[in-house]
Design a protein around this motif. Structure first.
Motif, PDB file in Angstrom:
ATOM      1  N   ASP A   1     -53.137 -36.794  79.550  1.00  0.00           N
ATOM      2  CA  ASP A   1     -52.888 -38.103  80.297  1.00  0.00           C
ATOM      3  C   ASP A   1     -51.592 -38.787  78.610  1.00  0.00           C
ATOM      4  OD1 ASP A   1     -53.739 -37.576  77.275  1.00  0.00           O
ATOM      5  OD2 ASP A   1     -54.590 -39.095  76.624  1.00  0.00           O
ATOM      6  N   ALA A   2     -50.566 -37.877  78.568  1.00  0.00           N
ATOM      7  CA  ALA A   2     -49.257 -38.231  78.445  1.00  0.00           C
ATOM      8  C   ALA A   2     -48.061 -37.566  79.298  1.00  0.00           C
ATOM      9  CB  ALA A   2     -48.964 -36.948  77.193  1.00  0.00           C
ATOM     10  N   GLU A   3     -47.872 -39.036  79.417  1.00  0.00           N
ATOM     11  CA  GLU A   3     -47.135 -39.432  80.025  1.00  0.00           C
ATOM     12  C   GLU A   3     -45.746 -38.377  79.719  1.00  0.00           C
ATOM     13  OE1 GLU A   3     -46.204 -43.801  80.552  1.00  0.00           O
ATOM     14  OE2 GLU A   3     -48.242 -44.035  81.461  1.00  0.00           O
TER      15      GLU A   3
ATOM     16  N   GLU B   1     -46.503 -52.114  75.819  1.00  0.00           N
ATOM     17  CA  GLU B   1     -45.988 -51.761  75.960  1.00  0.00           C
ATOM     18  C   GLU B   1     -46.020 -50.281  76.720  1.00  0.00           C
ATOM     19  OE1 GLU B   1     -41.923 -53.524  74.017  1.00  0.00           O
ATOM     20  OE2 GLU B   1     -41.967 -51.702  73.843  1.00  0.00           O
ATOM     21  N   LYS B   2     -46.614 -50.144  77.913  1.00  0.00           N
ATOM     22  CA  LYS B   2     -46.018 -48.552  78.359  1.00  0.00           C
ATOM     23  C   LYS B   2     -45.590 -47.632  77.973  1.00  0.00           C
ATOM     24  CE  LYS B   2     -48.135 -50.001  82.840  1.00  0.00           C
ATOM     25  NZ  LYS B   2     -48.124 -50.121  83.995  1.00  0.00           N
TER      26      LYS B   2
ATOM     27  N   GLU C   1     -42.448 -46.658  86.383  1.00  0.00           N
ATOM     28  CA  GLU C   1     -44.209 -46.540  85.822  1.00  0.00           C
ATOM     29  C   GLU C   1     -44.329 -45.724  84.545  1.00  0.00           C
ATOM     30  OE1 GLU C   1     -45.038 -49.088  90.125  1.00  0.00           O
ATOM     31  OE2 GLU C   1     -46.036 -46.961  89.154  1.00  0.00           O
ATOM     32  N   GLY C   2     -44.039 -44.945  84.849  1.00  0.00           N
ATOM     33  CA  GLY C   2     -43.940 -43.449  84.307  1.00  0.00           C
ATOM     34  C   GLY C   2     -44.462 -42.258  84.637  1.00  0.00           C
ATOM     35  N   THR C   3     -44.063 -41.921  83.746  1.00  0.00           N
ATOM     36  CA  THR C   3     -43.558 -40.694  84.113  1.00  0.00           C
ATOM     37  C   THR C   3     -44.293 -38.859  83.705  1.00  0.00           C
ATOM     38  OG1 THR C   3     -40.928 -41.495  83.173  1.00  0.00           O
ATOM     39  CG2 THR C   3     -40.754 -39.332  83.501  1.00  0.00           C
TER      40      THR C   3
ATOM     41  N   LEU D   1     -40.855 -44.959  78.889  1.00  0.00           N
ATOM     42  CA  LEU D   1     -39.722 -44.636  79.533  1.00  0.00           C
ATOM     43  C   LEU D   1     -38.945 -45.420  80.278  1.00  0.00           C
ATOM     44  CD1 LEU D   1     -42.856 -42.211  81.469  1.00  0.00           C
ATOM     45  CD2 LEU D   1     -41.334 -41.667  79.915  1.00  0.00           C
ATOM     46  N   ASN D   2     -38.870 -46.736  79.936  1.00  0.00           N
ATOM     47  CA  ASN D   2     -39.085 -47.924  80.637  1.00  0.00           C
ATOM     48  C   ASN D   2     -37.113 -47.684  79.345  1.00  0.00           C
ATOM     49  OD1 ASN D   2     -40.044 -48.729  82.532  1.00  0.00           O
ATOM     50  ND2 ASN D   2     -41.020 -49.680  81.436  1.00  0.00           N
ATOM     51  N   SER D   3     -37.161 -47.389  78.598  1.00  0.00           N
ATOM     52  CA  SER D   3     -36.300 -48.036  77.375  1.00  0.00           C
ATOM     53  C   SER D   3     -35.580 -46.477  77.756  1.00  0.00           C
ATOM     54  CB  SER D   3     -36.972 -48.329  75.830  1.00  0.00           C
ATOM     55  OG  SER D   3     -37.151 -47.061  75.608  1.00  0.00           O
TER      56      SER D   3
END
Lengths: 215, 530
Positions: free
Chosen positions: B383-385, B300-301, B482-484, B436-438
């Motif tokens: 690189d941290a989202e 998971e991203k 997708e990414g935050t 982030l999707n969760s």
């Protein structure tokens, strides 16, 4: 070395000795009482039937009803002893009649002899068997008395009184026959009538042996 | 003339012989001559049947009819006539029912007549002694499971003599088995009917038994045996038992087979056995590599979020409404409907734009008490989202991109199971990956409330309608699926420390801007903070 005649004599002596023993054993075999009685009685009956060619019709007028006792065995206990004693009494009386010197000369003598011998053997056989039975009864009675010592016990009525009544009837019957002969002065017709009557008596006793077989 | 002379000659002289003759006949009739010289009497006593027959010796004198009388020796009785043998023309007479006493002697008298004149008189004497052995009776044998039944039939017409003589002439049954002969003596008592049954038991199985019946003769040498009747004694119970056992075994086997087949069919029907082998493609495990090297599920991203745990004493509201800062600063996490846990993001985002007058206004409010530890502002990771998910502990986020440097504190979820002590052990820092999707990012409605809560885009219910924001004045907190990536302020931009800013002052003006693609933009006036 034993010679041949000596050997034969020895073996014959042994055979005779064995025969005597066997005869004695068989003769005293009271277990085959029924068979012996039937055989001897039948033989005597046949002999009396063939002793004379035919009954003379002219003697038909002198016939008499001697009233053979039909109920000498009305009591069933003890039956075997009852029949043995009856046979013994009958044989004794018949033997007395057929041993009188006044028998008919027209009869076949050899047949009469055979009847006399048969009755005599039957008497001896029955005497021995009855003595043995009496000894056994005495032993049994003594044992019962020992067991019931001190107690008053009524003796069970044995078959003797009853048997005496039966034997008394038989004796009276044969006395009538004997008296008939004396009254008729041992005539031919009297003897013929007596022959037929005793033959009838034998046949009656022959039927009694069937009772022994069934019981 | 001659006839008259003859008559005269016959007259008195001829009358004498006639008279004489008549006298002779008369005498002979009155007093018959008891003699069997004229005829021969024979008695046939066979099977309890008495038949008297006679034969004339002088055949010159032949009577036309005969009459039979008889008497017995045991009693003085007169002659009795046999009713069935009166004026018979035959030369025999059946006396079965007349002569019944076997012990007595019978004296028969046969008188031959011609017309009314007696011609012959024959007499004799007979005992009812069988001249021959009795004929064997008829019998039948029936084999049963454990015995043989012999049914003896007496065919005697004389019941009187039957009952008496059968007791005397006992019947015997011989049992022949191989070379052994066994004699049975049936008990015949009482009134005998025409037949009786006798049972022979204690037999050897599978043995041929032959039965013979005969009457016992007076002379043992003259036994008249019946023909043998044989039967094979086969215990039917054994054969029946074997047959029944065989049948039972077959039935049992059939039942077992039926049960087995039905069980198999049922199991197949319910799918317990014989499963379908046409698996879906995804279930095709024929590739060994797949079995051996199981494919790892896609990762998971996630974004790395560093959570800074700040211990803070529990504030008890003293029913004083004056302390607004506490109210503003507090961002009690509360549960979002739908099972999400909402964590308030305390603090204000610092705008990156220098034109923004809210530079001073934009500040991260210090949610902690003065006694509390100073918030720690971690350096943002390249690189941290942008972590958006609420997590345990207190976290501060700092955005470097965009125009603002955002820092926030995330109150620890009181419902969190994690102990605050554990976070203390980690020196007040919790790092966790947040999908982030969760998570949901949502901006609070209250302007004074500077807290920013993160919500996942999947909970549109929590989406708050946003007002148009002034880009120049607002900081953007962007959350994407997708990414935050939090917009971080330039490193050169310094956010005012929250210590310098009045705690009870909220200068945030948070016009919300709807980005249109599901993002929630919150414009926060940052305050200066230390």
């Amino acid at each position: 070395m034993i010679t041949k005649p000596d050997g034969i004599r020895k073996y014959v002596w042994l055979a005779c000795l064995m025969g005597l023993f066997i005869t004695g054993i068989l003769s005293l075999d009271c277990n085959s009482l029924n068979v012996r009685l039937r055989r001897v009685t039948w033989q005597n009956l046949q002999l009396l039937s063939t002793m004379s060619n035919s009954f003379p019709i002219e003697c038909l007028q002198e016939r008499k009803a001697f009233e053979l006792p039909q109920e000498i065995l009305s009591y069933t206990q003890p039956l075997q002893k009852n029949i043995k004693e009856a046979f013994y009494e009958m044989s004794k009386q018949a033997f007395h009649i057929f041993t009188q010197d006044t028998f008919q000369s027209t009869w076949e003598e050899k047949h009469l002899r055979q009847v006399q011998i048969g009755l005599d053997h039957q008497l001896q056989y029955l005497e021995q068997c009855l003595e043995e039975e009496e000894e056994e009864n005495e032993d049994t009675r003594e044992r019962e008395e020992l067991l019931s010592a001190g107690e008053e016990t009524l003796r069970k009525p044995s078959g003797a009184p009853v048997l005496q009544l039966g034997n008394l009837d038989l004796r009276r019957y044969f006395n009538r026959i004997d008296r008939f002969l004396k009254d008729k002065k041992h005539s031919h017709c009297a003897w013929e009538i007596v022959r037929v009557e005793i033959r009838r008596c034998f046949y009656f006793f022959q039927k009694l042996t069937a009772l022994l077989r069934r019981r | 003339m001659l006839l008259s002379q003859n008559v005269s000659a016959i007259g008195p002289l001829n009358l004498y012989p006639m008279v004489h003759i008549s006298l002779v006949f008369g005498i002979s009739y009155v007093a018959p001559v008891l003699s069997d010289e004229h005829c021969t009497l024979k008695m046939r006593f066979r099977n309890f049947q008495s038949v008297l027959s006679w034969e004339l010796k002088n055949h010159s004198i032949v009577p036309t009819h005969y009459t039979l009388w008889y008497t017995i020796m045991s009693k003085r009785e007169d002659m009795k006539v046999v009713k069935d043998c009166i004026n018979v023309t035959r030369s025999f007479c059946d006396l079965t029912d007349v002569w019944v006493n076997t012990t007595d002697m019978y004296i028969p008298q046969v008188v031959g007549f011609r017309e009314n004149a007696k011609l012959v008189i024959c007499m004799g004497s007979f005992f009812l002694v069988p001249d021959k052995p009795l004929d064997p009776p008829e019998f039948e044998i029936v084999g049963f499971t454990n015995h043989i039944s012999v049914n003896v039939k007496f065919q005697f017409d004389s019941p009187g003599i039957l009952s008496e003589e059968l007791q005397f002439y006992l019947a015997f049954i011989e049992e022949h088995a191989g070379n052994s002969v066994k004699r049975h003596q049936p008990q015949i008592t009482g009134n005998i009917t025409k037949n009786f049954n006798y049972v022979i038991d204690k037999l050897i199985p599978n043995t041929n038994y032959c039965i013979s019946v005969y009457f016992e003769p007076k002379d043992p040498r003259k036994i008249n045996r019946s023909p043998l009747k044989c039967t094979l004694f086969r215990p039917r119970r054994e054969s029946e038992s074997s047959e029944s056992a065989t049948i039972g075994g077959i039935i049992t086997l059939f039942l077992i087979t039926a049960v087995f087949i039905s069980t198999v069919m049922i199991l197949k029907r319910i799918g317990y056995i014989c499963l379908r082998n046409d698996f879906p493609k995804v279930l095709n495990f024929y590739k060994l590599s797949v079995w051996v090297f199981a494919e790892l599920p896609p990762l998971e991203k996630v974004a790395t979020v560093e959570v800074i745990h700040v211990n803070r004493k529990k504030k008890v509201w003293n029913y004083n409404y004056d302390d607004e800062n506490d109210i503003e600063n507090e961002a009690a996490p509360h549960l979002i409907s739908g099972g999400y846990t909402k964590h308030g993001l305390t603090g204000k985002l610092c705008p990156t734009s220098t034109t923004s007058p809210s530079l001073e206004d934009c500040s991260l409010e210090d949610c902690s008490e003065p006694s509390a530890e100073e918030p720690y502002l971690p350096e943002p990771k390249g690189d941290a989202e942008t972590p958006m998910a609420p997590g345990p502990g207190l976290w501060q986020s700092e955005g470097t991109s965009g125009g603002y440097q955002t820092r926030g504190t995330l109150w620890q979820d009181p419902t969190s199971e994690e102990d605050s002590d554990s976070t203390e052990g980690s020196e007040g820092r919790i790092v966790f990956n947040v999908n982030l999707n969760s998570v949901c990012v949502r901006a609070l409605e209250d302007d004074k409330d500077s807290e920013v809560t993160l919500m996942s885009p999947s909970c549109p219910e929590e989406t708050v309608e946003l007002e148009d924001l002034n880009e120049t004045e607002s900081s953007v907190l962007v959350a994407s699926e997708e990414g935050t990536q939090l917009p971080f302020t330039n490193p050169s931009t310094e956010c005012p420390r929250p210590q310098d800013a009045p705690s009870d002052k909220s200068d945030t003006s948070d016009p919300d801007v709807d980005m249109g693609d599901g993002y929630i933009v919150r414009q926060v006036n940052l305050k200066k903070f230390n």
